[in-house]
Each structure stands twice: as structure tokens, then as C-alpha cells.
Design an enzyme around this catalytic site. Structure first.
Site, mmCIF file in Angstrom:
data_model
loop_
_atom_site.group_PDB
_atom_site.id
_atom_site.type_symbol
_atom_site.label_atom_id
_atom_site.label_comp_id
_atom_site.label_asym_id
_atom_site.label_seq_id
_atom_site.Cartn_x
_atom_site.Cartn_y
_atom_site.Cartn_z
ATOM 1 N N GLY A 1 -28.499 -0.466 -25.185
ATOM 2 C CA GLY A 1 -28.538 -0.271 -23.533
ATOM 3 C C GLY A 1 -28.614 -1.683 -22.931
ATOM 4 O O GLY A 1 -28.047 -1.450 -22.091
ATOM 5 N N GLU B 1 -0.048 -7.718 -12.285
ATOM 6 C CA GLU B 1 1.283 -8.402 -13.398
ATOM 7 C C GLU B 1 1.671 -7.357 -13.632
ATOM 8 O O GLU B 1 2.445 -6.927 -14.701
ATOM 9 C CB GLU B 1 1.295 -8.947 -14.331
ATOM 10 C CG GLU B 1 0.159 -11.009 -13.991
ATOM 11 C CD GLU B 1 0.257 -11.605 -12.505
ATOM 12 O OE1 GLU B 1 0.977 -10.843 -11.989
ATOM 13 O OE2 GLU B 1 0.303 -12.314 -12.539
ATOM 14 N N GLY B 2 0.962 -6.071 -13.735
ATOM 15 C CA GLY B 2 1.893 -4.673 -13.791
ATOM 16 C C GLY B 2 0.635 -3.845 -14.279
ATOM 17 O O GLY B 2 0.264 -4.036 -15.938
ATOM 18 N N PRO C 1 0.786 -1.411 0.319
ATOM 19 C CA PRO C 1 0.185 -0.314 0.167
ATOM 20 C C PRO C 1 1.166 1.708 -0.022
ATOM 21 O O PRO C 1 0.371 2.279 -0.246
ATOM 22 C CB PRO C 1 -0.685 0.451 1.614
ATOM 23 C CG PRO C 1 -0.122 -1.597 2.232
ATOM 24 C CD PRO C 1 0.251 -1.834 1.107
ATOM 25 N N ALA D 1 3.925 1.984 -1.206
ATOM 26 C CA ALA D 1 5.250 1.078 -2.641
ATOM 27 C C ALA D 1 4.752 0.930 -3.396
ATOM 28 O O ALA D 1 3.764 0.672 -3.852
ATOM 29 C CB ALA D 1 6.196 0.435 -1.366
ATOM 30 N N GLY D 2 5.614 0.627 -4.083
ATOM 31 C CA GLY D 2 5.455 0.683 -5.629
ATOM 32 C C GLY D 2 5.884 -0.944 -5.450
ATOM 33 O O GLY D 2 5.339 -1.499 -4.649
ATOM 34 N N ARG E 1 -30.250 -8.868 -33.843
ATOM 35 C CA ARG E 1 -31.158 -7.376 -33.640
ATOM 36 C C ARG E 1 -31.631 -6.653 -34.733
ATOM 37 O O ARG E 1 -30.580 -6.519 -35.707
ATOM 38 C CB ARG E 1 -29.727 -6.887 -32.936
ATOM 39 C CG ARG E 1 -30.837 -5.529 -32.620
ATOM 40 C CD ARG E 1 -32.052 -5.532 -31.213
ATOM 41 N NE ARG E 1 -31.754 -3.786 -31.133
ATOM 42 C CZ ARG E 1 -33.275 -3.414 -30.237
ATOM 43 N NH1 ARG E 1 -34.196 -4.217 -30.762
ATOM 44 N NH2 ARG E 1 -33.304 -1.724 -30.226
ATOM 45 N N ARG F 1 2.515 -12.781 -17.761
ATOM 46 C CA ARG F 1 1.968 -11.774 -17.820
ATOM 47 C C ARG F 1 1.270 -12.944 -19.066
ATOM 48 O O ARG F 1 0.563 -11.542 -19.893
ATOM 49 C CB ARG F 1 3.214 -10.974 -18.538
ATOM 50 C CG ARG F 1 4.034 -10.227 -17.569
ATOM 51 C CD ARG F 1 4.733 -9.486 -16.896
ATOM 52 N NE ARG F 1 4.417 -7.970 -15.846
ATOM 53 C CZ ARG F 1 5.461 -7.264 -15.754
ATOM 54 N NH1 ARG F 1 7.102 -8.129 -16.209
ATOM 55 N NH2 ARG F 1 5.661 -6.795 -14.677
ATOM 56 N N HIS G 1 -24.472 -3.926 -28.512
ATOM 57 C CA HIS G 1 -25.300 -5.069 -27.790
ATOM 58 C C HIS G 1 -26.230 -3.569 -27.352
ATOM 59 O O HIS G 1 -27.383 -3.620 -27.299
ATOM 60 C CB HIS G 1 -25.334 -5.723 -26.415
ATOM 61 C CG HIS G 1 -24.874 -6.697 -26.351
ATOM 62 N ND1 HIS G 1 -23.806 -7.276 -27.202
ATOM 63 C CD2 HIS G 1 -25.562 -7.919 -26.673
ATOM 64 C CE1 HIS G 1 -23.476 -8.744 -27.341
ATOM 65 N NE2 HIS G 1 -24.816 -8.627 -26.298
#
Ligand SMILES: Cc1cc2nc3c(=O)[nH]c(=O)nc-3n(C[C@H](O)[C@H](O)[C@H](O)COP(=O)(O)OP(=O)(O)OC[C@H]3O[C@@H](n4cnc5c(N)ncnc54)[C@H](O)[C@@H]3O)c2cc1C
Length: 389
Positions: free
Chosen positions: A338, A361-362, A126, A128-129, A266, A241, A336
């Protein structure tokens, strides 16, 4: 030895039926309650040996190649990102698989493959990177490491019996001072609480972990050597990744298939919307993204299964895949109209599910950093694939 073609085909058909005949019945409740019955699901996944997909046969797993495992992720992510993430968090803790000592592998992997030991991977913090920008530390005291710090957004931390924690064992050495510890969930000084519910990928727990003088036995240092953590984490992320790019593909393919069906059904102003140039444009753009992602993935998967490093390829298909599935689900929503915005159609869920792929994963900027660095360090794009054949 990878599973032979016939055996694999039969096994995978069983997995596909499990996804669509059994797991699909859970989706509505998971979406409505934002809770998944994880304890009920663990043995169901175990029946198909899904917890051991990547664990070698010698340790009780299926020993699948990446090319054999990826279709499982694709199928699950067509259905539901939470169910896919449940398996991914467990199967992507490859740090133990790739870097554990023989003793550690013999001790844990059979239980991991059977689903009796659940795993989680804790890197993000939380305050830090990611990568070397972590603050969690482990100080050696006799036969234990004393762990202090916090992690957050850690998937499966509620069910995990062990959590692989990336931390500094020696801050003064920078990236060479990072190690990975296998933390038993009942270690004294460990506590966790759930993070707030997520946009998509619903039903599974992502939690905030707190380590307060938390004691972890020294024998739980992955690989038995301090300072190898950054290599352990980065190589695991590389493969992971590619797994996230596969989940982007699965979600995108389902959104595309549903859009094709809907566009034919549709009718507006007396014609199916599939006959309108604008709608055809959306469908064509979706197909292009999916086709490009398939080919990028094919290249990365082939290289991983041949034992080649793929830092740039993994980051490129993870980034392209995440942005592609966001484009595809946006176009699916537009096809699609609404009703696509309501929960009566799966597009609403797929649209939300797709967006986790930007982060897991980044983030995109981190992938770009990895890609640029790899080429600046001398990597080349290599020969054209058609010249190699
Ligand atoms: C549902 C969910 C499940 C997750 N599961 C796990 C898990 O099991 N284990 C785990 O360890 N993590 C997990 N994560 C965390 C996830 O990997 C991170 O959220 C992600 O990597 C981004 O890191 P961050 O949140 O710290 O973002 P930040 O680092 O705060 O980034 C915020 C923004 O700033 C940019 N930025 C930050 N630093 C730099 C930089 N140096 N250069 C350029 N741009 C930068 C980022 O790209 C991003 O756009 C999970 C996240 C979610 C949402």
C-alpha cells in the site's frame, strides 16, 4: 571522433552528480506543482554540455556516440521522466542534424549545442494518425511556404525557438510529397496552447500547435529538397525509439533497485518479505525483463554506432522496453504494498512515468506493424550473436 574513454568517464561522472545532487532537488516541486522552472534548468543542463550531446564537435557539440549518450537518458529516467523528456525532445530532433544542409547546420547547430536554441519535433496531429496520415500542408508562395494545419502533444513547444514540422508540400505525391520545415516560433500565423496535464512525465509542456496561413521562409525546408520528409522523420524515429527503450531501462532499473532494498527491510509475520517465495518471484521477473532489455539495447546501439539501419531492432526494443518497464513498475508496486501507492515512495511516480514509454515514438501496434513489415520485406534475424564474436 567519439570522446575518449577517460574524458568521457570524467564527464559522465559530472552528469551523474548533476542528476542526483542538483536535479533531484527539483523533483518534489515539479510533482507537486506540475510545473518545472524550464528557464532556470536550461543553463544548468548547458553547464554539462547536455544540449549538444549528439551534435558533432565541428558544430560545437560533444559528438557522442549513441553508446555514450544512452547512459545520460538512463540516469535521468531513473530520476524523473519529465526531466528526461526535456532533454530527449531537444536531442532527438536529429532531423536537422542528419538531414539539414551544410548552411542550415552551420546556422543552427552551434546554438542548439549551447542550449541557446531550443528545438521541438511536431509530427502528431489531433485529427489524423501519424506517418503519412497527416493533414498539415505547406504551399509554396514565392520565397515562403504557407503552412496550414494543427499538431498536438508537442513536447517543449513552450520553450522551443524552432519547431521541426512534418507536413505535405505536395499531397498528390503521397508519402513522396511529405517534407519537414524548420518553423521559427515567431512566424506570423503560428499559435500554440498547452495540452491538459499528463499522467506522469510531469512539469513540462506538451502543446497544441495551430498554423493559419503561417509563413515559413523557403530556406527553412530541411535538406533544401521537397518530398524527403518521410525518410527524414522515419530515420529520426528509428534512433529515437532506441532512446525511449533506454529510458524504459533506466526507470525499470530504479524500480528494481528500490524493490530489492524495500523487500529486505519490510518485515511481516516476523520475516523480511524478501524471504517469501511470492515476493522473490516478482523480483526474479523484474530482473529477467531488465536483463533482456539490456541485451536488446546493446544490439541496437552497437548497430546504430556502426552505421547500420535498425528499423526492426529499434521497434522491437522500444516495444519490449515499454511493456517491460510497465511490468517491472507494476511488480515494484506490489513489492511495496500500500505505501507504494502513496507519494511517500518514488514507486508511485516511476509507475506513472513508465507509461509514457508506451506512447512516445509510436504505440505498440505501430511498432508491431514496423517489425512485421521489415521481416515481410525480406529482413532476417541474422547470425547468432555468439557466432559473430
Ligand atoms: C507526453 C507526450 C509527449 C509527446 N510528445 C510528442 C512530440 O514531441 N512530438 C510529436 O510529434 N508527438 C508527441 N507525442 C505524441 C505521441 O507520439 C502519440 O500520442 C503516439 O505516437 C500515438 O499517436 P496518437 O496519439 O495519434 O494515437 P492514435 O493514432 O489515435 O492511436 C490510438 C490507438 O489506435 C491504434 N492505432 C492507430 N492507428 C493504427 C493503425 N494504423 N494500425 C494499428 N493500430 C493503430 C494505436 O496503436 C493506439 O493504440 C507525445 C505524446 C505524449 C503523451
Amino acid at each position: 571522433m567519439p570522446m575518449d574513454r577517460v574524458e568521457y568517464g570524467q564527464w559522465f561522472e559530472g552528469v551523474r552528480s548533476f542528476v542526483w545532487d542538483t536535479l533531484s532537488r527539483y523533483v518534489e516541486d515539479i510533482e507537486r506543482t506540475e510545473r518545472a522552472p524550464v528557464r532556470e534548468l536550461i543553463p544548468l543542463f548547458a553547464r554539462h554540455r547536455l544540449w549538444g550531446c549528439l551534435v558533432p564537435e565541428d558544430y560545437g557539440g560533444l559528438g557522442l556516440t549513441v553508446a555514450q549518450y544512452v547512459p545520460v537518458l538512463i540516469e535521468l529516467s531513473k530520476l524523473h521522466a519529465g526531466l528526461r523528456g526535456f532533454l530527449h525532445a531537444h536531442n532527438s530532433t536529429s532531423v536537422l542534424l542528419k538531414w539539414g544542409t551544410e548552411e542550415q547546420k552551420r546556422c543552427y547547430l552551434p546554438g542548439v549545442a549551447a542550449g541557446e536554441i531550443q528545438l521541438a519535433f511536431a509530427l502528431t496531429e489531433p485529427n489524423a494518425g501519424t506517418g503519412v496520415d497527416i493533414k498539415t500542408t505547406a504551399r509554396r508562395e514565392g520565397e515562403h511556404y504557407v503552412l496550414n494545419g494543427q499538431k498536438h502533444l508537442i513536447s517543449n513547444c513552450d520553450v522551443a525557438d524552432y519547431i521541426t514540422v512534418v507536413c505535405y508540400t505536395d499531397r498528390s505525391k503521397g508519402r513522396d510529397g511529405i517534407s519537414v520545415l524548420l518553423l521559427p516560433k515567431d512566424a506570423p500565423g503560428f499559435a500554440w496552447q498547452p495540452n491538459r496535464p499528463t499522467m506522469g512525465c510531469k512539469g513540462f509542456t506538451h502543446g497544441r500547435l495551430t498554423f493559419t496561413d503561417c509563413r515559413v521562409p523557403c530556406e527553412n525546408l530541411i535538406g533544401g529538397v521537397e518530398g524527403r520528409g518521410i525518410v527524414h522523420a522515419l530515420t529520426s524515429l528509428e534512433e529515437s525509439r532506441v532512446f525511449i527503450a533506454s529510458t524504459s531501462l533506466g526507470t525499470a532499473e530504479r524500480a528494481f533497485e528500490l524493490s530489492l532494498q524495500y523487500a529486505k527491510k519490510r518485515v511481516t509475520f516476523g520475516k523480511p518479505i524478501a524471504e517469501r517465495e511470492g515476493v522473490r518471484g516478482y523480483l526474479a521477473e523484474m530482473a529477467i525483463d531488465i536483463h533482456a532489455l539490456r541485451n536488446m539495447l546493446a544490439d541496437a546501439i552497437d548497430k546504430i554506432d556502426r552505421g547500420l539501419p535498425v528499423p526492426a531492432e529499434a521497434a522491437m526494443c522500444k516495444l519490449f522496453g515499454a511493456e517491460a518497464v510497465c511490468r517491472v513498475t507494476e511488480r515494484a508496486l506490489l513489492v511495496h504494498g500500500g505505501v507504494g501507492y502513496t507519494s511517500a515512495f518514488p514507486i508511485e511516480q516511476l509507475y506513472r512515468d513508465a507509461r509514457i514509454n508506451l506512447l512516445e515514438e509510436g504505440t505498440p501496434t505501430i511498432q508491431k506493424t514496423v517489425i512485421a513489415r521489415t521481416f515481410l520485406d525480406g529482413a532476417t534475424l541474422g547470425p547468432y550473436p555468439w557466432e559473430q564474436a
